[in-house]
Design a protein around this motif. Structure first.
Motif, PDB file in Angstrom:
ATOM      1  N   ASP A 112      -1.266  -9.691   6.514  1.00 38.51           N
ATOM      2  CA  ASP A 112      -1.296  -9.082   4.412  1.00 38.51           C
ATOM      3  C   ASP A 112       0.193  -8.932   4.509  1.00 38.51           C
ATOM      4  O   ASP A 112       0.908  -9.156   4.024  1.00 38.51           O
ATOM      5  CB  ASP A 112      -2.505  -8.877   3.852  1.00 38.51           C
ATOM      6  CG  ASP A 112      -3.517  -9.353   4.085  1.00 38.51           C
ATOM      7  OD1 ASP A 112      -3.358 -10.646   3.918  1.00 38.51           O
ATOM      8  OD2 ASP A 112      -5.057  -9.310   4.015  1.00 38.51           O
ATOM      9  N   ASP A 113      -0.158  -7.570   5.323  1.00 35.78           N
ATOM     10  CA  ASP A 113       1.074  -6.961   4.959  1.00 35.78           C
ATOM     11  C   ASP A 113       2.946  -7.706   5.932  1.00 35.78           C
ATOM     12  O   ASP A 113       2.843  -8.909   6.778  1.00 35.78           O
ATOM     13  CB  ASP A 113       1.361  -5.965   6.187  1.00 35.78           C
ATOM     14  CG  ASP A 113       0.220  -4.677   5.286  1.00 35.78           C
ATOM     15  OD1 ASP A 113       0.134  -4.466   4.008  1.00 35.78           O
ATOM     16  OD2 ASP A 113      -0.428  -4.204   6.085  1.00 35.78           O
ATOM     17  N   ARG A 114       3.726  -7.465   5.021  1.00 36.92           N
ATOM     18  CA  ARG A 114       5.070  -7.786   5.447  1.00 36.92           C
ATOM     19  C   ARG A 114       5.874  -6.148   6.017  1.00 36.92           C
ATOM     20  O   ARG A 114       5.861  -5.536   5.515  1.00 36.92           O
ATOM     21  CB  ARG A 114       5.666  -8.202   4.179  1.00 36.92           C
ATOM     22  CG  ARG A 114       5.681  -9.615   2.821  1.00 36.92           C
ATOM     23  CD  ARG A 114       6.535  -9.076   2.257  1.00 36.92           C
ATOM     24  NE  ARG A 114       7.895  -8.743   2.227  1.00 36.92           N
ATOM     25  CZ  ARG A 114       8.876  -9.426   1.753  1.00 36.92           C
ATOM     26  NH1 ARG A 114       9.223 -11.084   1.309  1.00 36.92           N
ATOM     27  NH2 ARG A 114      10.067  -9.019   1.704  1.00 36.92           N
ATOM     28  N   LEU A 115       5.601  -6.911   7.056  1.00 39.19           N
ATOM     29  CA  LEU A 115       6.495  -6.068   8.479  1.00 39.19           C
ATOM     30  C   LEU A 115       7.936  -5.328   7.792  1.00 39.19           C
ATOM     31  O   LEU A 115       8.291  -4.216   8.404  1.00 39.19           O
ATOM     32  CB  LEU A 115       7.127  -6.447   9.215  1.00 39.19           C
ATOM     33  CG  LEU A 115       7.949  -6.151  11.042  1.00 39.19           C
ATOM     34  CD1 LEU A 115       6.793  -4.922  11.284  1.00 39.19           C
ATOM     35  CD2 LEU A 115       7.980  -7.192  11.935  1.00 39.19           C
ATOM     36  N   HIS A 116       8.915  -5.973   7.443  1.00 38.57           N
ATOM     37  CA  HIS A 116       9.620  -5.122   6.506  1.00 38.57           C
ATOM     38  C   HIS A 116       9.845  -4.060   5.849  1.00 38.57           C
ATOM     39  O   HIS A 116      10.639  -3.420   5.499  1.00 38.57           O
ATOM     40  CB  HIS A 116      10.968  -6.326   6.210  1.00 38.57           C
ATOM     41  CG  HIS A 116      12.291  -7.378   7.827  1.00 38.57           C
ATOM     42  ND1 HIS A 116      11.975  -6.495   8.920  1.00 38.57           N
ATOM     43  CD2 HIS A 116      11.057  -7.956   8.133  1.00 38.57           C
ATOM     44  CE1 HIS A 116      12.745  -7.778  10.277  1.00 38.57           C
ATOM     45  NE2 HIS A 116      12.301  -7.847   9.686  1.00 38.57           N
ATOM     46  N   ASP A 117       8.555  -4.521   5.000  1.00 37.68           N
ATOM     47  CA  ASP A 117       8.284  -4.035   3.928  1.00 37.68           C
ATOM     48  C   ASP A 117       7.614  -2.446   4.826  1.00 37.68           C
ATOM     49  O   ASP A 117       7.451  -1.052   3.486  1.00 37.68           O
ATOM     50  CB  ASP A 117       6.939  -3.863   2.752  1.00 37.68           C
ATOM     51  CG  ASP A 117       7.329  -5.488   1.870  1.00 37.68           C
ATOM     52  OD1 ASP A 117       8.681  -5.371   2.127  1.00 37.68           O
ATOM     53  OD2 ASP A 117       7.112  -5.995   1.533  1.00 37.68           O
ATOM     54  N   ILE A 118       7.573  -2.263   5.747  1.00 40.92           N
ATOM     55  CA  ILE A 118       6.168  -1.330   6.047  1.00 40.92           C
ATOM     56  C   ILE A 118       7.424  -0.409   7.457  1.00 40.92           C
ATOM     57  O   ILE A 118       7.549   0.811   7.381  1.00 40.92           O
ATOM     58  CB  ILE A 118       5.338  -1.860   7.196  1.00 40.92           C
ATOM     59  CG1 ILE A 118       4.570  -2.653   7.024  1.00 40.92           C
ATOM     60  CG2 ILE A 118       5.036  -0.654   8.391  1.00 40.92           C
ATOM     61  CD1 ILE A 118       3.597  -2.167   5.310  1.00 40.92           C
ATOM     62  N   ILE A 119       8.052  -1.195   8.041  1.00 39.62           N
ATOM     63  CA  ILE A 119       9.405  -0.680   8.963  1.00 39.62           C
ATOM     64  C   ILE A 119      10.730  -1.146   9.459  1.00 39.62           C
ATOM     65  O   ILE A 119      10.782  -2.345   8.476  1.00 39.62           O
ATOM     66  CB  ILE A 119       8.847  -0.752  10.444  1.00 39.62           C
ATOM     67  CG1 ILE A 119       9.435   0.756  11.265  1.00 39.62           C
ATOM     68  CG2 ILE A 119       8.672  -1.562  10.601  1.00 39.62           C
ATOM     69  CD1 ILE A 119       8.740   0.925  12.844  1.00 39.62           C
ATOM     70  N   THR A 122       1.691   1.603  10.798  1.00 41.46           N
ATOM     71  CA  THR A 122       0.305   0.948  10.904  1.00 41.46           C
ATOM     72  C   THR A 122       0.918  -0.382  10.399  1.00 41.46           C
ATOM     73  O   THR A 122       1.944   0.130   8.992  1.00 41.46           O
ATOM     74  CB  THR A 122      -0.219   1.819  10.005  1.00 41.46           C
ATOM     75  OG1 THR A 122      -1.085   2.660  10.595  1.00 41.46           O
ATOM     76  CG2 THR A 122      -1.443   0.794   9.226  1.00 41.46           C
ATOM     77  N   LEU A 123       0.341  -1.714  10.458  1.00 42.77           N
ATOM     78  CA  LEU A 123       0.738  -2.732   9.704  1.00 42.77           C
ATOM     79  C   LEU A 123      -0.837  -3.582  10.156  1.00 42.77           C
ATOM     80  O   LEU A 123      -1.640  -3.712  10.907  1.00 42.77           O
ATOM     81  CB  LEU A 123       1.599  -3.722  10.088  1.00 42.77           C
ATOM     82  CG  LEU A 123       1.181  -4.930   9.776  1.00 42.77           C
ATOM     83  CD1 LEU A 123       2.537  -5.188   8.852  1.00 42.77           C
ATOM     84  CD2 LEU A 123       2.697  -5.378  11.148  1.00 42.77           C
ATOM     85  N   ASP A 124      -1.258  -3.837   8.606  1.00 37.07           N
ATOM     86  CA  ASP A 124      -2.131  -4.977   8.131  1.00 37.07           C
ATOM     87  C   ASP A 124      -3.879  -4.345   8.519  1.00 37.07           C
ATOM     88  O   ASP A 124      -4.236  -4.989   9.396  1.00 37.07           O
ATOM     89  CB  ASP A 124      -1.908  -6.141   8.726  1.00 37.07           C
ATOM     90  CG  ASP A 124      -3.279  -7.527   7.691  1.00 37.07           C
ATOM     91  OD1 ASP A 124      -3.099  -6.866   6.899  1.00 37.07           O
ATOM     92  OD2 ASP A 124      -3.358  -8.113   8.859  1.00 37.07           O
ATOM     93  N   GLY A 125      -3.279  -2.502   8.491  1.00 42.53           N
ATOM     94  CA  GLY A 125      -4.864  -1.967   9.343  1.00 42.53           C
ATOM     95  C   GLY A 125      -4.790  -1.887  10.905  1.00 42.53           C
ATOM     96  O   GLY A 125      -5.594  -1.519  11.570  1.00 42.53           O
ATOM     97  N   CYS A 126      -3.974  -1.602  11.206  1.00 43.93           N
ATOM     98  CA  CYS A 126      -3.353  -1.265  12.285  1.00 43.93           C
ATOM     99  C   CYS A 126      -2.332  -0.693  12.374  1.00 43.93           C
ATOM    100  O   CYS A 126      -1.182  -0.622  12.079  1.00 43.93           O
ATOM    101  CB  CYS A 126      -3.345  -3.082  13.438  1.00 43.93           C
ATOM    102  SG  CYS A 126      -4.220  -4.883  13.752  1.00 43.93           S
ATOM    103  N   GLU A 127      -2.834   0.591  14.377  1.00 44.86           N
ATOM    104  CA  GLU A 127      -1.865   1.002  14.716  1.00 44.86           C
ATOM    105  C   GLU A 127      -0.593   0.153  15.501  1.00 44.86           C
ATOM    106  O   GLU A 127      -1.588   0.198  16.374  1.00 44.86           O
ATOM    107  CB  GLU A 127      -2.554   2.835  14.989  1.00 44.86           C
ATOM    108  CG  GLU A 127      -1.124   3.437  15.850  1.00 44.86           C
ATOM    109  CD  GLU A 127      -1.527   4.185  16.200  1.00 44.86           C
ATOM    110  OE1 GLU A 127      -1.318   5.783  17.179  1.00 44.86           O
ATOM    111  OE2 GLU A 127      -3.503   4.748  15.805  1.00 44.86           O
TER     112      GLU A 127
END
Length: 94
Positions: free
Chosen positions: A36-43, A69-74
């Motif tokens: 669900d998460d976009r990697l480049h929005d996180i890091i 943390t990406l999509d609930g995972c560390e």
């Protein structure tokens, strides 16, 4: 879950983004496109690459690790490009 890397900075440099996504997908038991998460929005993956890349064709000159943390995972990445994923999410039964 640990995904191996290499001490050679040119290995894994171009595909680090995809390796992170597939490592998280594997840990969650889903397809990479289902994250669900976009990697480049996180890091900023380019910043991570720059942090750990030494001179071209040389080993990294920086030791350490980056965690996020990406999509609930560390997700933790070290200077050898090893990717470690710990899933914190629990799957609810339907």
């Amino acid at each position: 879950m640990k995904h191996g890397g290499s001490g050679d900075s040119k290995v894994g440099h171009e595909d680090l983004d995809w390796r992170i996504i597939t490592a998280v997908a594997d840990a969650k038991g889903v397809e990479p496109l289902d994250i669900d998460d976009r990697l480049h929005d996180i890091i900023d993956v380019d910043a991570v690459k720059q942090l750990f890349v030494g001179m071209p064709d040389k080993r990294s000159m920086t030791e350490g690790r980056v965690s996020f943390t990406l999509d609930g995972c560390e997700v933790t990445i070290n200077e050898r490009w090893d990717i470690n994923v710990n899933s914190h999410s629990s799957v609810a039964a339907d």
